[in-house]
Design a protein around this motif. Sequence first.
Motif, PDB file in Angstrom:
ATOM      1  N   THR A  48       1.348  -1.508   0.222  1.00  0.00           N
ATOM      2  CA  THR A  48      -0.072   0.262   0.004  1.00  0.00           C
ATOM      3  C   THR A  48       0.696   1.721   0.490  1.00  0.00           C
ATOM      4  N   VAL A  49       0.239   2.381  -0.319  1.00  0.00           N
ATOM      5  CA  VAL A  49       1.019   3.532  -0.414  1.00  0.00           C
ATOM      6  C   VAL A  49       0.705   4.948   0.639  1.00  0.00           C
ATOM      7  N   ALA A  50       1.188   5.495   1.689  1.00  0.00           N
ATOM      8  CA  ALA A  50      -0.060   6.325   2.440  1.00  0.00           C
ATOM      9  C   ALA A  50       0.575   7.576   1.337  1.00  0.00           C
ATOM     10  N   LEU A  51      -0.458   8.164   1.138  1.00  0.00           N
ATOM     11  CA  LEU A  51      -0.890   9.448   0.780  1.00  0.00           C
ATOM     12  C   LEU A  51      -0.619  10.784   1.159  1.00  0.00           C
ATOM     13  N   LEU A  52       0.215  11.468   1.847  1.00  0.00           N
ATOM     14  CA  LEU A  52       0.371  12.770   2.145  1.00  0.00           C
ATOM     15  C   LEU A  52      -0.280  13.847   2.112  1.00  0.00           C
ATOM     16  N   ASP A  53      -0.418  14.534   2.623  1.00  0.00           N
ATOM     17  CA  ASP A  53      -1.471  16.046   2.874  1.00  0.00           C
ATOM     18  C   ASP A  53      -1.445  16.005   1.016  1.00  0.00           C
ATOM     19  N   GLY A  54      -0.478  16.121   1.321  1.00  0.00           N
ATOM     20  CA  GLY A  54       0.543  17.286   0.184  1.00  0.00           C
ATOM     21  C   GLY A  54       0.429  16.349  -1.543  1.00  0.00           C
ATOM     22  N   SER A  55       0.295  14.577  -1.317  1.00  0.00           N
ATOM     23  CA  SER A  55       0.742  14.337  -2.090  1.00  0.00           C
ATOM     24  C   SER A  55      -1.629  13.896  -2.713  1.00  0.00           C
ATOM     25  N   TRP A  56      -1.883  14.067  -1.933  1.00  0.00           N
ATOM     26  CA  TRP A  56      -3.823  13.623  -1.491  1.00  0.00           C
ATOM     27  C   TRP A  56      -4.313  14.975  -2.502  1.00  0.00           C
ATOM     28  N   ARG A  57      -3.319  15.905  -1.972  1.00  0.00           N
ATOM     29  CA  ARG A  57      -4.460  17.397  -2.584  1.00  0.00           C
ATOM     30  C   ARG A  57      -3.686  17.475  -3.955  1.00  0.00           C
ATOM     31  N   PHE A  58      -1.964  16.878  -4.398  1.00  0.00           N
ATOM     32  CA  PHE A  58      -2.426  16.425  -5.773  1.00  0.00           C
ATOM     33  C   PHE A  58      -2.899  15.904  -6.619  1.00  0.00           C
ATOM     34  N   LEU A  59      -3.543  15.140  -6.600  1.00  0.00           N
ATOM     35  CA  LEU A  59      -4.103  13.812  -6.988  1.00  0.00           C
ATOM     36  C   LEU A  59      -5.095  14.470  -7.180  1.00  0.00           C
ATOM     37  N   THR A  60      -6.324  14.856  -5.247  1.00  0.00           N
ATOM     38  CA  THR A  60      -7.448  15.214  -5.484  1.00  0.00           C
ATOM     39  C   THR A  60      -7.939  16.782  -6.979  1.00  0.00           C
ATOM     40  N   ASP A  61      -6.167  17.270  -6.999  1.00  0.00           N
ATOM     41  CA  ASP A  61      -6.831  17.939  -8.253  1.00  0.00           C
ATOM     42  C   ASP A  61      -6.813  18.095  -9.433  1.00  0.00           C
ATOM     43  N   LEU A  62      -6.111  16.364  -9.959  1.00  0.00           N
ATOM     44  CA  LEU A  62      -6.350  15.952 -10.989  1.00  0.00           C
ATOM     45  C   LEU A  62      -7.742  15.069 -11.250  1.00  0.00           C
ATOM     46  N   GLY A  63      -8.634  15.528 -10.089  1.00  0.00           N
ATOM     47  CA  GLY A  63      -9.602  14.555 -10.213  1.00  0.00           C
ATOM     48  C   GLY A  63      -9.813  13.419  -9.365  1.00  0.00           C
TER      49      GLY A  63
END
Length: 391
Positions: A48-63
């Motif tokens: 698994t991967v723990a998507l840290l807050d910055g990565s989560w926001r980055f992927l959120t920005d990608l929809g």
Amino acid sequence: MSATIADPIDIAIVGAGAVGLAAALALSREGRSVALLGPVATPRDGRTVALLDGSWRFLTDLGLQDSLLEKSAPLATMRLVDDSGSLFRQPPVEFRASEIGLEAFGWNVENADLTAILAEKAATIPGLRLIPGLVRAIEPEARSVRLSGEGFAPLAARLVVGADGRNSQVRAATGIEARDWRYPQVALTAIFEHRRAHRETSTEFHTRQGPCTIVPLPGRRSSLVWLLEPEEAEAVASLDDAAFALRVERQLQSLLGAMTVQGPRGKIPMGGLSVERFAAGRMALVGEAAHVFPPIGAQGLNLGLRDVAALHDALAGAFDAGGESVIADYDQARRTDVRLRTGAVDVLNRTLLTDLLPADLLRGAGLLALSSIGPLRRFVMRQGLAGGAER
């Protein structure tokens, strides 16, 4: 019209893992012509991967937020436990996301689910070419880079992004030197169902053989990454599922109660890799093509997504995607960040592998300081989250 050597596309990305797919989504957003080369694979091996807050926001920005929320669990608390047997052993240290104003440090998701979600999104992007063929030859030319291989017509790109892992063909084509090393450790990975609720808490036990980390997943499920000496790893990996689950339960001090293995398990030799440069000659390296280190502090894939964000920023407004300014800006942007994090993870891992008193004293003093000094603890939490792909 298909791209030819006389008609190069803007960007070709080699490697269709999670970082390559994220690069394809991010770099195709400003109307650039992008091709992603390589087969998408989603094997389930307990990772698994723990998507840290910055990565989560980055992927959120990608929809991707809605799709990810269905498959992930938040990490509201992170606990460190000194299980090394040291004379300077300290009480467990807990970090709570609420201390720095966050709902969660990040969200944990199976690698296979993350890759599948990224691939599904990539398939919907107009102008993003998905080419499952394997690249066999990479030939730098004056104003582009020529790619050829199996299952696709040769193409040229102004910029080639190497997202093709530790044994990167793109890195070899650039001539960038890499330093490669191995640790006397093997990581065992698995996913478990368990009797007790995890309470959105990730726990990392620091043992003499390396970290043993259990991370929440949706429901009463968690993922395991357990680093062991190779001989013991082989012995533990050879156990059947019931015996393996019991062995893990004991290692975790029955933290989550009785455990049951869910799905396949994995076994990965541990090592590290660093590069002298992150880009050269119309080619840029991201993810494990540029850096590899043990799974400590959830930095690996998060740092790869941070590479992608930095490359996106370096490309902003550039007429030539592979021009000298883009290459120089990206290389400069990644040097300090990657090297500091690679060095920190390497030092922590090596202090666990030694029984020298100075190393034990240093680690114990560090845990004591984190436990008792609130401003230091909050600073460390914010620095850890900076490994995510903040934009």
